[in-house]
Write an enzyme that holds these catalytic residues in place. Structure first.
Site, PDB file in Angstrom:
ATOM      1  N   ARG A  39      -3.251 -18.558 -20.138  1.00 41.97           N
ATOM      2  CA  ARG A  39      -2.638 -18.821 -18.828  1.00 41.97           C
ATOM      3  C   ARG A  39      -3.365 -20.015 -18.212  1.00 41.97           C
ATOM      4  NH1 ARG A  39      -2.725 -12.884 -16.237  1.00 41.97           N
ATOM      5  NH2 ARG A  39      -4.922 -13.268 -16.647  1.00 41.97           N
TER       6      ARG A  39
ATOM      7  N   ILE B  80      -2.358 -10.224 -24.440  1.00 38.19           N
ATOM      8  CA  ILE B  80      -3.686 -10.856 -24.312  1.00 38.19           C
ATOM      9  C   ILE B  80      -3.455 -12.365 -24.190  1.00 38.19           C
ATOM     10  CG2 ILE B  80      -5.888 -11.334 -25.458  1.00 38.19           C
ATOM     11  CD1 ILE B  80      -5.817  -8.609 -26.692  1.00 38.19           C
TER      12      ILE B  80
ATOM     13  N   ASP C 287       1.258  -4.987  11.364  1.00 41.93           N
ATOM     14  CA  ASP C 287       0.897  -6.212  10.644  1.00 41.93           C
ATOM     15  C   ASP C 287      -0.269  -6.904  11.349  1.00 41.93           C
ATOM     16  OD1 ASP C 287       2.712  -8.213   8.586  1.00 41.93           O
ATOM     17  OD2 ASP C 287       1.070  -9.086   9.756  1.00 41.93           O
ATOM     18  N   ILE C 288      -1.239  -7.331  10.557  1.00 44.46           N
ATOM     19  CA  ILE C 288      -2.424  -7.979  11.146  1.00 44.46           C
ATOM     20  C   ILE C 288      -2.077  -9.281  11.861  1.00 44.46           C
ATOM     21  CG2 ILE C 288      -4.186  -7.007   9.623  1.00 44.46           C
ATOM     22  CD1 ILE C 288      -3.938  -9.717   8.014  1.00 44.46           C
TER      23      ILE C 288
ATOM     24  N   PHE D 126      -9.488  -5.734   4.615  1.00 43.13           N
ATOM     25  CA  PHE D 126      -9.025  -5.766   3.222  1.00 43.13           C
ATOM     26  C   PHE D 126      -7.605  -6.331   3.101  1.00 43.13           C
ATOM     27  CE2 PHE D 126     -12.073  -2.302   3.501  1.00 43.13           C
ATOM     28  CZ  PHE D 126     -12.845  -2.472   2.369  1.00 43.13           C
TER      29      PHE D 126
ATOM     30  N   ARG E 193     -14.872 -11.054 -18.280  1.00 50.53           N
ATOM     31  CA  ARG E 193     -14.865 -10.812 -16.836  1.00 50.53           C
ATOM     32  C   ARG E 193     -15.906  -9.754 -16.483  1.00 50.53           C
ATOM     33  NH1 ARG E 193     -12.589 -14.767 -17.208  1.00 50.53           N
ATOM     34  NH2 ARG E 193     -10.529 -15.423 -16.498  1.00 50.53           N
TER      35      ARG E 193
ATOM     36  N   GLY F 211       0.818  -1.213   0.000  1.00 46.76           N
ATOM     37  CA  GLY F 211       0.000   0.000   0.000  1.00 46.76           C
ATOM     38  C   GLY F 211       0.852   1.264   0.000  1.00 46.76           C
TER      39      GLY F 211
ATOM     40  N   TYR G 262      -4.353 -18.560  -3.714  1.00 45.99           N
ATOM     41  CA  TYR G 262      -5.005 -17.305  -3.317  1.00 45.99           C
ATOM     42  C   TYR G 262      -6.488 -17.544  -3.032  1.00 45.99           C
ATOM     43  CZ  TYR G 262      -7.456 -12.883  -4.003  1.00 45.99           C
ATOM     44  OH  TYR G 262      -8.317 -11.816  -3.864  1.00 45.99           O
TER      45      TYR G 262
ATOM     46  N   HIS H  22      -3.637  -6.059 -13.264  1.00 44.88           N
ATOM     47  CA  HIS H  22      -5.039  -5.932 -13.657  1.00 44.88           C
ATOM     48  C   HIS H  22      -5.170  -5.315 -15.057  1.00 44.88           C
ATOM     49  CE1 HIS H  22      -5.758  -6.065  -9.110  1.00 44.88           C
ATOM     50  NE2 HIS H  22      -6.069  -7.228  -9.637  1.00 44.88           N
TER      51      HIS H  22
HETATM   52  N1  LIG Z   1      -8.532  -5.863  -6.649  1.00 46.73           N
HETATM   53  C1  LIG Z   1      -9.438  -6.786  -6.962  1.00 46.73           C
HETATM   54  O1  LIG Z   1      -9.926  -6.854  -8.107  1.00 46.73           O
HETATM   55  C2  LIG Z   1      -9.916  -7.761  -5.919  1.00 46.73           C
HETATM   56  C3  LIG Z   1     -10.841  -8.744  -6.305  1.00 46.73           C
HETATM   57  C4  LIG Z   1     -11.312  -9.637  -5.325  1.00 46.73           C
HETATM   58  C5  LIG Z   1     -10.888  -9.533  -4.010  1.00 46.73           C
HETATM   59  N2  LIG Z   1      -9.970  -8.571  -3.673  1.00 46.73           N
HETATM   60  C6  LIG Z   1      -9.537  -8.503  -2.272  1.00 46.73           C
HETATM   61  O2  LIG Z   1      -9.747  -7.183  -1.814  1.00 46.73           O
HETATM   62  C7  LIG Z   1      -8.757  -6.819  -0.848  1.00 46.73           C
HETATM   63  C8  LIG Z   1      -8.115  -5.507  -1.270  1.00 46.73           C
HETATM   64  O3  LIG Z   1      -7.571  -5.660  -2.586  1.00 46.73           O
HETATM   65  P1  LIG Z   1      -6.699  -4.502  -3.239  1.00 46.73           P
HETATM   66  O4  LIG Z   1      -6.720  -4.687  -4.706  1.00 46.73           O
HETATM   67  O5  LIG Z   1      -7.085  -3.212  -2.624  1.00 46.73           O
HETATM   68  O6  LIG Z   1      -5.238  -4.927  -2.711  1.00 46.73           O
HETATM   69  P2  LIG Z   1      -4.005  -3.991  -2.331  1.00 46.73           P
HETATM   70  O7  LIG Z   1      -2.790  -4.864  -2.449  1.00 46.73           O
HETATM   71  O8  LIG Z   1      -4.051  -2.723  -3.096  1.00 46.73           O
HETATM   72  O9  LIG Z   1      -4.268  -3.655  -0.801  1.00 46.73           O
HETATM   73  C9  LIG Z   1      -3.988  -4.557   0.243  1.00 46.73           C
HETATM   74  C10 LIG Z   1      -3.376  -3.768   1.381  1.00 46.73           C
HETATM   75  O10 LIG Z   1      -3.139  -4.652   2.486  1.00 46.73           O
HETATM   76  C11 LIG Z   1      -1.861  -4.372   3.036  1.00 46.73           C
HETATM   77  N3  LIG Z   1      -1.408  -5.619   3.698  1.00 46.73           N
HETATM   78  C12 LIG Z   1      -1.134  -6.811   3.116  1.00 46.73           C
HETATM   79  N4  LIG Z   1      -0.779  -7.709   4.046  1.00 46.73           N
HETATM   80  C13 LIG Z   1      -0.827  -7.086   5.241  1.00 46.73           C
HETATM   81  C14 LIG Z   1      -0.575  -7.477   6.592  1.00 46.73           C
HETATM   82  N5  LIG Z   1      -0.151  -8.723   6.880  1.00 46.73           N
HETATM   83  N6  LIG Z   1      -0.741  -6.587   7.581  1.00 46.73           N
HETATM   84  C15 LIG Z   1      -1.146  -5.302   7.305  1.00 46.73           C
HETATM   85  N7  LIG Z   1      -1.382  -4.866   6.060  1.00 46.73           N
HETATM   86  C16 LIG Z   1      -1.233  -5.750   5.035  1.00 46.73           C
HETATM   87  C17 LIG Z   1      -1.009  -3.936   1.858  1.00 46.73           C
HETATM   88  O11 LIG Z   1       0.101  -3.158   2.239  1.00 46.73           O
HETATM   89  C18 LIG Z   1      -2.012  -3.158   1.024  1.00 46.73           C
HETATM   90  O12 LIG Z   1      -2.029  -1.778   1.393  1.00 46.73           O
HETATM   91  C19 LIG Z   1      -7.797  -7.990  -0.775  1.00 46.73           C
HETATM   92  O13 LIG Z   1      -8.163  -8.784   0.338  1.00 46.73           O
HETATM   93  C20 LIG Z   1      -8.053  -8.750  -2.067  1.00 46.73           C
HETATM   94  O14 LIG Z   1      -7.775 -10.127  -1.933  1.00 46.73           O
HETATM   95  C21 LIG Z   1      -9.481  -7.691  -4.597  1.00 46.73           C
END
Ligand SMILES: NC(=O)c1ccc[n+]([C@@H]2O[C@H](COP(=O)([O-])OP(=O)(O)OC[C@H]3O[C@@H](n4cnc5c(N)ncnc54)[C@H](O)[C@@H]3O)[C@@H](O)[C@H]2O)c1
Length: 329
Positions: free
Chosen positions: A282, A205, A51-52, A73, A219, A36, A141, A187
């Site tokens: 893929r 692609i 960290d969580i 998240f 998608r 992030g 994942y 993405h």
């Molecule tokens: N982007 C998508 O299209 C999508 C689709 C389905 C699900 N998701 C889910 O949505 C959530 C957010 O996705 P995103 O695209 O914003 O991801 P992102 O990577 O932009 O954000 C995730 C954030 O979590 C933080 N993080 C990771 N592990 C950590 C930990 N152990 N402790 C504290 N912070 C931690 C990272 O630093 C980051 O800021 C995720 O759980 C992802 O699996 C995303």
């Protein structure tokens, strides 16, 4: 309400934090900044870097900040990376939610909204995909998120936790202040925009021989602000749950767009050509992933509002133009 937003320095979490604040809630962001950006956290939110998985620190934070509920998240979320390093994914995502839930239990907080994913379904049995369809992930994942949902379900049954698990399809677009800045970027929409802007030589692609009208994968793209809106609604729903109900929702538009349709939208919006290169398929990429979001409509009263591809791509493009190098680090 005071909401702990884990991963609030990331793409979707930062938009949710922004909308929570707009709705009058107080926000504490917990993020280890592994993926992030400090600058993505809204200025009105309190950022705690951590960290969580560190249960005692999380419990201390929940206590000192007097948090009411959690939006979770924070996770690792790259399918390809998870196939190379499954252990890291189970560690961050499964141990992560377990430590977080235990910290919540320790401090008497029992409400959580969880970011789940369409990747829990694996190869779909039917289109559109419904929440009652089999959960059969095809990569670590998706498995880590499916296990997290099972854990949540046990915390509901045993500890009476109230939770909502939101299975997002493809998050896309941007708000005024927050957009997508991933490294590496995987993405489709930001990659295509970068190719249109000449910041990337071409867009790969992966497969053009699928059984879809133009041969490329289809998608379901859902605007990040619509996702954040569903979280606010889910928060309200948690107030009414009594620990007996499962609350699992697909979040998608219910419309599928092919890779070539996305490329065409990017070319329309940016007025630039997207150079493409056809590459082999893929492994594990289903031909179509499209959500039925009927349950979210019926139970949450949720209606995605930014539904056209041009609107979603247009918002992502505007943000990218305002932040050509992403967030300031
Ligand atoms: N982007 C998508 O299209 C999508 C689709 C389905 C699900 N998701 C889910 O949505 C959530 C957010 O996705 P995103 O695209 O914003 O991801 P992102 O990577 O932009 O954000 C995730 C954030 O979590 C933080 N993080 C990771 N592990 C950590 C930990 N152990 N402790 C504290 N912070 C931690 C990272 O630093 C980051 O800021 C995720 O759980 C992802 O699996 C995303």
């Amino acid at each position: 309400m005071k909401v702990l937003v884990t991963g609030g320095a990331g793409y979707i979490g930062s938009v949710a934090a922004e909308m929570l604040i707009e709705a009058g809630h107080a926000v504490v962001v917990l993020d280890n900044l592994s993926r992030g950006h400090r600058a993505a956290v809204p200025p009105e939110a309190t950022l705690r870097i951590g960290d969580i998985r560190l249960q005692q620190e999380v419990a201390g934070l929940l206590r000192s900040e007097k948090v009411d509920c959690v939006m979770h998240f924070a996770a690792s979320s790259l399918v390809g990376e998870s196939m190379e390093h499954p252990g890291d994914y189970f560690d961050n995502n499964v141990i992560g939610i377990l430590r977080l839930l235990e910290a919540m239990r320790e401090t008497g907080i029992d409400r959580i909204i969880f970011s789940s994913t369409a990747a829990t379904y694996g190869e779909p049995r039917q289109i559109p995909i419904r929440e009652s369809d089999p959960v059969e992930p095809t990569n670590p994942y998706g498995e880590s998120k499916a296990i997290s949902e099972r854990i949540l379900s046990w915390y509901r049954r045993v500890h009476r936790f109230r939770y909502a698990s939101l299975r997002y399809f493809n998050a896309a677009g941007a708000s005024e202040a927050h957009g997508e800045d991933h490294a590496p970027e995987t993405h489709l929409i930001p990659l295509a925009l970068e190719a249109a802007a000449g910041r990337r030589s071409h867009l790969g692609i992966f497969g053009d021989d699928y059984g879809t009208p133009d041969g490329t994968c289809i998608r379901d793209y859902i605007h990040v602000c619509d996702l954040a809106d569903a979280h606010i609604r889910a928060l309200e729903l948690l107030e009414q749950l009594d620990g007996k109900d499962e609350a699992v929702f697909n979040l998608g538009n219910g419309e599928g767009y092919s890779v070539r349709e996305v490329v065409a939208a990017v070319e329309r919006v940016t007025d630039h050509e997207v150079p493409v290169r056809n590459l082999p398929r893929r492994p594990g990429d289903p031909a179509r992933l499209v959500a039925s979001a009927e349950r979210a409509r019926a139970v949450l009263g949720w209606r995605p509002r930014r539904t056209t591809l041009d609107q979603i791509v247009g918002d992502a493009w505007s943000w990218m133009q305002r932040h050509p190098d992403g967030y300031e680090s």
